[in-house]
Design a protein around this motif. Sequence first.
Motif, mmCIF file in Angstrom:
data_model
loop_
_atom_site.group_PDB
_atom_site.id
_atom_site.type_symbol
_atom_site.label_atom_id
_atom_site.label_comp_id
_atom_site.label_asym_id
_atom_site.label_seq_id
_atom_site.Cartn_x
_atom_site.Cartn_y
_atom_site.Cartn_z
ATOM 1 N N UNK A 1 -2.068 9.715 2.121
ATOM 2 C CA UNK A 1 -1.454 8.960 3.205
ATOM 3 C C UNK A 1 -2.459 8.323 4.165
ATOM 4 N N UNK A 2 -3.737 8.564 3.962
ATOM 5 C CA UNK A 2 -4.750 7.874 4.754
ATOM 6 C C UNK A 2 -4.872 6.409 4.368
ATOM 7 N N UNK A 3 -4.323 6.039 3.222
ATOM 8 C CA UNK A 3 -4.302 4.643 2.797
ATOM 9 C C UNK A 3 -3.158 3.979 3.543
ATOM 10 N N UNK A 4 -3.488 3.031 4.397
ATOM 11 C CA UNK A 4 -2.464 2.344 5.183
ATOM 12 C C UNK A 4 -2.181 0.981 4.579
ATOM 13 N N UNK A 5 -0.940 0.593 4.629
ATOM 14 C CA UNK A 5 -0.527 -0.700 4.090
ATOM 15 C C UNK A 5 -0.192 -1.604 5.265
ATOM 16 N N UNK A 6 -0.924 -2.696 5.364
ATOM 17 C CA UNK A 6 -0.703 -3.622 6.468
ATOM 18 C C UNK A 6 -0.081 -4.913 5.988
ATOM 19 N N UNK A 7 -0.908 -5.863 5.649
ATOM 20 C CA UNK A 7 -0.437 -7.211 5.349
ATOM 21 C C UNK A 7 0.061 -7.387 3.917
ATOM 22 N N UNK A 8 -0.367 -6.564 3.008
ATOM 23 C CA UNK A 8 -0.053 -6.657 1.577
ATOM 24 C C UNK A 8 -0.525 -7.972 0.953
ATOM 25 N N UNK A 9 -1.517 -8.599 1.585
ATOM 26 C CA UNK A 9 -2.097 -9.842 1.067
ATOM 27 C C UNK A 9 -3.620 -9.762 0.975
ATOM 28 N N UNK A 10 -4.205 -8.590 1.250
ATOM 29 C CA UNK A 10 -5.649 -8.429 1.178
ATOM 30 C C UNK A 10 -6.402 -8.964 2.374
ATOM 31 N N UNK A 11 -5.716 -9.310 3.436
ATOM 32 C CA UNK A 11 -6.343 -9.937 4.597
ATOM 33 C C UNK A 11 -6.786 -8.918 5.642
ATOM 34 N N UNK A 12 -5.955 -7.918 5.923
ATOM 35 C CA UNK A 12 -6.216 -7.042 7.072
ATOM 36 C C UNK A 12 -7.223 -5.932 6.777
ATOM 37 N N UNK A 13 -7.324 -5.487 5.536
ATOM 38 C CA UNK A 13 -8.293 -4.452 5.179
ATOM 39 C C UNK A 13 -7.853 -3.027 5.416
ATOM 40 N N UNK A 14 -6.651 -2.808 5.946
ATOM 41 C CA UNK A 14 -6.197 -1.447 6.242
ATOM 42 C C UNK A 14 -6.090 -0.579 4.996
ATOM 43 N N UNK A 15 -5.853 -1.185 3.851
ATOM 44 C CA UNK A 15 -5.650 -0.439 2.612
ATOM 45 C C UNK A 15 -6.930 -0.241 1.810
ATOM 46 N N UNK A 16 -8.084 -0.543 2.373
ATOM 47 C CA UNK A 16 -9.339 -0.486 1.630
ATOM 48 C C UNK A 16 -9.651 0.927 1.161
ATOM 49 N N UNK A 17 -9.972 1.036 -0.120
ATOM 50 C CA UNK A 17 -10.408 2.276 -0.758
ATOM 51 C C UNK A 17 -11.644 1.931 -1.578
ATOM 52 N N UNK A 18 -12.319 2.947 -2.082
ATOM 53 C CA UNK A 18 -13.422 2.697 -3.000
ATOM 54 C C UNK A 18 -12.907 2.870 -4.424
#
Length: 176
Positions: free
Chosen positions: A41-58
């Motif tokens: 749940x540390x993966x956050x979903x923001x814009x769902x378009x790759x713009x905001x970066x909230x969902x960034x993982x390695x």
Amino acid sequence: MHAPAEQRSEIELELNGETRHGRTEPRTQLCDFLRHDLGATGVHVGCEHGVCGACTVLVDGVASRSCLMLAVQADGRRIDTVESLARDDVMNDLQQAFSRHHALQCGFCTSGILMSCVEFLQRMPTPDEAQVRDMLSGHLCRCTGYTGIVRAVLEVAHQRQSGESQQNASEKPYDV
């Protein structure tokens, strides 16, 4: 509504150092699979378009937007999320520096920024301010103004290069 079981794909991946399995629809985004099916749940979903970066993982060590990747594309890959950073409930040096420099406020964007910073510092262990700001340009943060984040990243880079302990370096200001 979920697809029938025969239309769901079996996925095996390494999540934060642990082999995990799941079944999902072929169209499921990686961010949703990680959050809802695997509990990251540390993966956050923001814009769902790759713009905001909230969902960034390695993904295999590379900072990636998990909203732009399908879960089935992660089959057989190594995924690291913000949950991988702390050990035994002790924050890593980057997380501690974020705390010291007030580099987070609401915290929504923080996990994605941290993961980008992890990869960035591996690629560029001695960045300057402009390089840190350039890396951060791929993230939207409405709360911090980025200055504390830049200070935290520069402090950690300096500590790692000089071999200083976190306690000794935590009192030194980094002007940005």
